[in-house]
Design an enzyme around this catalytic site. Structure first.
Site, short mmCIF file in Angstrom:
data_model
loop_
_atom_site.label_atom_id
_atom_site.label_comp_id
_atom_site.label_asym_id
_atom_site.label_seq_id
_atom_site.Cartn_x
_atom_site.Cartn_y
_atom_site.Cartn_z
N LYS B 112 20.41 -31.76 -46.35
CA LYS B 112 21.59 -32.30 -45.66
C LYS B 112 21.07 -33.44 -44.77
O LYS B 112 20.35 -33.18 -43.80
CB LYS B 112 22.25 -31.19 -44.86
CG LYS B 112 23.15 -31.64 -43.71
CD LYS B 112 24.53 -32.07 -44.15
CE LYS B 112 25.45 -32.17 -42.94
NZ LYS B 112 25.02 -33.25 -42.00
N GLY B 169 16.71 -29.42 -34.67
CA GLY B 169 17.81 -30.05 -33.95
C GLY B 169 18.15 -29.29 -32.68
O GLY B 169 17.29 -28.65 -32.07
N SER B 170 19.41 -29.37 -32.31
CA SER B 170 19.85 -28.80 -31.04
C SER B 170 19.96 -27.29 -31.11
O SER B 170 20.04 -26.70 -32.19
CB SER B 170 21.22 -29.36 -30.66
OG SER B 170 22.20 -28.84 -31.55
N ARG B 171 19.95 -26.65 -29.93
CA ARG B 171 20.11 -25.21 -29.91
C ARG B 171 21.48 -24.80 -30.43
O ARG B 171 21.59 -23.84 -31.20
CB ARG B 171 19.92 -24.67 -28.48
CG ARG B 171 19.77 -23.16 -28.49
CD ARG B 171 19.71 -22.54 -27.09
NE ARG B 171 18.60 -23.06 -26.30
CZ ARG B 171 18.29 -22.60 -25.10
NH1 ARG B 171 19.00 -21.61 -24.55
NH2 ARG B 171 17.28 -23.12 -24.42
N GLU B 193 14.18 -25.03 -35.47
CA GLU B 193 13.36 -25.47 -34.34
C GLU B 193 14.33 -26.15 -33.40
O GLU B 193 14.93 -27.16 -33.76
CB GLU B 193 12.26 -26.38 -34.88
CG GLU B 193 11.14 -26.58 -33.91
CD GLU B 193 11.27 -27.95 -33.30
OE1 GLU B 193 11.97 -28.04 -32.28
OE2 GLU B 193 10.68 -28.88 -33.84
N CYS B 230 10.79 -32.90 -29.26
CA CYS B 230 10.95 -31.48 -28.94
C CYS B 230 9.79 -30.99 -28.08
O CYS B 230 9.88 -29.95 -27.44
CB CYS B 230 11.08 -30.66 -30.20
SG CYS B 230 9.96 -31.20 -31.49
N GLU B 320 16.60 -27.58 -21.28
CA GLU B 320 16.15 -28.86 -21.82
C GLU B 320 17.15 -29.98 -21.52
O GLU B 320 18.35 -29.80 -21.65
CB GLU B 320 15.97 -28.72 -23.34
CG GLU B 320 15.39 -29.98 -23.99
CD GLU B 320 15.36 -29.90 -25.52
OE1 GLU B 320 14.41 -30.39 -26.11
OE2 GLU B 320 16.32 -29.34 -26.12
#
Lengths: 456, 456
Positions: B112, B169-171, B193, B230, B320
Site C-alpha cells: 500500500k 508510521g503513526s501510533r 513500528e 522514528c 512523541e
C-alpha cells in the site's frame, strides 16, 4: 524442578489417575516426558544457543560513515501466564512444556491450574516452588493460581505485568484469551494451541497393499488415551473403491472391539457425545461403527463416513470432535483429495500413507500440506509428539493462534524471547554473552561468520 | 530489483525531492541503503541460513519407543501487506526493508503506497515489477496499490489471503491495523513500528567533561531530516545543576541557529506545531529555545524544558512529537532518573552518554534499558540505523506492536517465516534443504550439532 517432580513418586501418579481417569502406564510415561522436558531446557539454557549472540565489529574507517560496534542478544520477554491443559495433567500443565520454555528463557511464570486435576497441579506446583527456594531463585519466579473460574484466567491475561501467554485447550478458550490480550492497552502475544483434525491421506498404493494393518494402526492411534489428544487422527481421506471399503471394514471391526475408556471430565464426555451425534445426523454422513457401550464417564469410539462432496459443501463436517471419533471421507479422485485438503483450516499435523508407487501423488501434496500444517508425517500416526530440536508442534490458525512457533521441543524457547542490540557500549557495560573476552564461551556469529568452537 | 532501482537514476531522486522536501544528498544515501538492503537479503537467501535446517536422525532401537526421523525447515508465512512510511520514501517504502525481508522469506508482497510520495512509489513499483517479469518470478510476487484511502489499507489487512502485515508510521495508524488484524476470522501478525521518544541520559561525568560537544551532537541529531525519524532523540534526561544548564544553554544556542527544513506534508507540519504548542502550554514546561521562523511547509526546531517530577506526574509529557523538538528533563538525582526511565513505555532506542567515572551509574541503568528498548547506545545518537545482522530496530510496545522482532537488518526475515517439521518422509519427498545428500550445501544442525562446513 525435574528432581522434585520425580521425587513425588507414586502418589503423584495415583492422584493424576484419580483425577483424570488416565491409566498408570500413560501417566508414568507423561511424568518421564515432563521431567525430561525440564532437563532438556536446562541443557539448552547451559548451551547458550538461545542467546543467539551476534556481533558486528566496528569499522572506524568505513566511508561515507564509520560503522558502529553492534552486539545483539536475546532476552526474556517478561512474566508469562501459562494455562494448563486438561488432557496432559503433567506434560502440558503446571510444569509442562510452556512453563519449561518460559523459565528457560528467563521469564517468571504464573500458572493458571486446570480445574480438572487440582490435586495433581498442587503437588507439582509445590515441588516447583520448593525448587525455586532451594535453588535460590527469586521468590516470584513461579506462582500457581488454582481455581475453576474463567474470570481468573481473563484477569491474569489482562494484568499489565504479564507479557505473554501460553495456552493449550479448546478453540473457544483460546479465542477468548486472544481477545483479552488484543484488547489490553498493551497487547501481548498469545500462544494458544487449540484444535485440529489432523488429516490422514490414504494413498491408493498403500491402501491396496495393507488396508488391514493401516486400519489396526489407525484405530490404535484414534483410541489412545480415549482419543483425547490434539494430534488425534480425526479425518481420514481416501479414494472411493474396494480398497477403501476393505480399510473401512477392518477399521469398523477394530472400533467395535475397542474398549471404552473414562474421559477426562463429564463435561468433555458430554461434548464428545454431542459432537458425534450431531455429525451422525448430518445428510450424507453414516456411522460405520461404534465401540462397545461405555460405563459412567466412558466414551465409545466411533467411525463415521461420508463423501468428499459433502465436506466441500459444508466444511463444518471436518470440525474437531475431541475424543475417539473420526470421519472417513471417500473422494472421487486425487483432484478431489487436493480440493478437500485445500479447504481445510490450519492443522497441527497432516499425514500421508504411501507406497513407493504413490510417491508421485504424494509429491504433489507435500507443498500443499506444508502450507496447512506444522508437521507432515509419512507412514505413521500423528499421536506421539517427540520432544526434540526438529519437532514442530504448532501450525497455522486455527490449529494455533500463532503458526510462527512450536509448543514442543527446544524451538519453544523463542516464543518468550526478544532481541536487544548494544551499540558502542564500553566492555564493562556489556552483558557477559557479548563481551570481547566471551566469558561464557558461547558460539557467536561475528561479522556474519559463526565461531562454533570458542576457545576455552 | 536492486539494479532496476539504481538504474532509475536522477529522476527517482528528483521526484522524491519534489514530493518529500528531503534534500538530494539524503535521498541519494537512502537510495543506496535501499539498494543495499535488497542485495543484503539476496545474500541471505543464497546462504540458506534463514531455512534453519535442523535434523534429528531416527533411533530405531530406542527404548521404550523408537524415535522417528525429524527434519525441520522454515518456510514463507504467506502473502504480506506492506505499508510504506512517509519519512523514508525509499528505504521504508515500496521496496524498503519490509518488502525486502518478506520477498526474501518467499512471501508475495502487496504494497500500500504512501500518498505523500505517489510518484516515487510508482517509479519504484514499476522497477520491481519489471524485475519480477525479467527474473521469471510468478506474476503475483509483487503488487502495488497506490491510493490515499485508509479504507484501502483496512481492506488489504482484512483480506483473507494476506497472512502478515508490515507497517511503519503513526501510533494511531498502527493501532488501527492491529485492530483490523486481530478482528479477522483468522487473526494475523502485524509488525507495526509506531512511535518512540528515544530517551537519552546525560550522566554527570559526561556532562561535566563535554557539555558543549554533547549539545552540538544532540542538535545535529535532532534536526537531521527535519527531525522526521522514528529514532529522533525526543527526551533528554540529566541531573539538575550547572553542568546541565551549560548543556541546555549550548543546545539552545544551536537550536536558535538551526535552519528550518520543509516537513514531509502540511499535515505532518501542522501536527508537529500543535504538539509543540500543547507541550509548551503544560504547567512546569518552558520553551528553552526555538529555531528561526520557518517558511511555508517548514518547521522550526524547538527545545523544551521541565523537571522530572512533572513528567512522573503526567507521563503524556513524554509523548512523541514527530519533528525537530525535544524535551529536556532535569532530575533531582539518579534515583529520580531511574524512576523516570521506569515510567516510560517501550522505546526503539535508549542512549547513555557517559565518562569512565559514570560507568557504575550506567551499569545500574543498562538492565532497565534492556527491558524498555530494542537498542541501547553509548556515547552516540540514535538517528542512523545500521543495516547489519546485529541491528535491532524494534522494541516493546508502544514503540512497535511486537517487540519480538526487528524491522532493519537480516533478523527481519524471521517475521515472515514459520517452521514445518517432516517426520519419516521418504528422501524423494523431502524438500532439498532437508535431503540426506544436502544438495544446497547448507549448514545444518544434525542431532543438535551444527555442521558449519558441509562438503561440497
Amino acid at each position: 524442578m525435574a528432581e522434585g517432580i520425580a521425587d513425588l513418586g507414586a502418589p503423584l501418579v495415583e492422584r493424576a489417575m484419580a483425577e483424570t481417569g488416565l491409566p498408570r502406564a500413560r501417566l508414568e510415561g507423561e511424568r518421564a516426558r515432563t521431567v525430561g522436558q525440564l532437563r532438556l531446557f536446562a541443557d539448552l539454557v547451559r548451551s547458550g544457543a538461545w542467546i543467539r549472540a551476534t556481533i558486528d565489529l566496528a569499522q572506524h574507517k568505513r566511508q561515507p560513515l564509520p560503522r558502529p560496534d553492534l552486539r545483539r542478544r536475546h532476552v526474556a520477554i517478561g512474566p508469562v501466564a501459562v494455562f494448563g491443559a486438561s488432557n496432559f495433567p503433567l506434560a502440558f500443565s503446571v510444569a509442562g512444556g510452556d512453563t519449561a520454555a518460559a523459565l528457560a528463557a528467563g521469564c517468571p511464570v504464573v500458572v493458571k491450574g486446570h480445574p480438572a486435576h487440582p490435586g495433581t497441579g498442587e503437588l507439582v506446583a509445590r515441588a516447583v516452588r520448593a525448587a525455586v527456594a532451594t535453588g535460590g531463585l527469586p521468590e516470584g519466579t513461579f506462582s500457581y493460581l488454582p481455581g475453576p473460574s474463567t474470570d481468573l484466567g481473563s484477569a491474569l491475561v489482562a494484568d499489565p505485568r504479564i507479557k505473554a501467554v501460553g495456552f493449550t485447550g479448546s478453540r473457544a478458550g483460546g479465542l477468548a484469551l486472544m481477545r483479552v490480550a488484543a484488547g489490553r492497552p498493551e497487547p501481548i502475544p498469545v500462544y494458544a494451541e487449540m484444535s485440529a483434525v489432523n488429516p490422514v491421506v490414504l494413498l491408493p498404493g498403500a491402501l491396496r497393499a495393507r488396508s488391514a494393518s493401516l486400519a489396526a494402526g489407525f484405530v490404535q492411534s484414534l483410541t489412545l488415551g480415549a482419543g483425547q489428544f490434539c494430534t488425534n487422527p480425526g479425518l481420514l481421506i481416501g479414494i472411493a473403491g474396494s480398497d477403501l471399503d476393505a480399510f473401512a471394514e477392518a477399521a469398523a471391526a477394530a472400533i467395535r472391539e475397542s474398549v471404552p475408556h473414562t474421559m477426562l471430565t463429564p463435561d468433555i464426555r458430554d461434548r464428545f457425545a454431542h459432537a458425534v451425534a450431531a455429525l451422525a445426523a448430518r445428510p450424507g454422513v453414516t456411522v460405520a461403527a461404534r465401540g462397545a457401550a461405555a460405563g459412567p464417564g466412558g466414551a465409545p469410539a466411533c467411525l463415521l463416513r461420508t463423501e468428499a462432496r459433502h465436506v466441500l459443501a459444508d466444511p463444518a463436517l471436518a470440525d474437531e470432535m475431541f475424543g475417539p471419533a473420526a470421519l472417513l471421507v471417500a473422494a472421487a479422485d486425487m483432484a478431489e483429495v487436493t480440493r478437500l485438503l485445500e479447504s481445510l483450516g490450519g492443522q497441527l499435523t497432516a499425514t500421508l500413507h504411501l507406497d513407493r508407487a504413490d510417491e508421485h501423488l504424494a509429491a504433489g501434496l507435500v507443498p500443499l500440506l506444508a502450507r496447512k500444517a506444522g508437521r507432515i508425517l509419512a507412514n505413521g500416526w500423528p499421536t506421539g509428539v517427540e520432544v526434540a530440536p526438529a519437532m514442530v508442534h504448532g501450525g497455522p490458525f486455527p490449529a494455533t493462534s500463532d503458526g510462527r512457533s512450536s509448543s514442543v521441543g527446544t524451538l519453544a524457547i523463542e516464543r518468550f524471547l526478544r532481541p536487544v542490540c548494544y551499540q558502542d557500549l564500553p566492555d564493562a557495560l556489556l552483558p557477559p554473552p557479548l563481551r570481547p573476552d566471551n566469558p561464557w564461551h558461547l558460539a557467536r556469529r561475528i561479522d556474519g561468520v559463526l565461531d562454533p568452537q570458542p576457545g576455552r
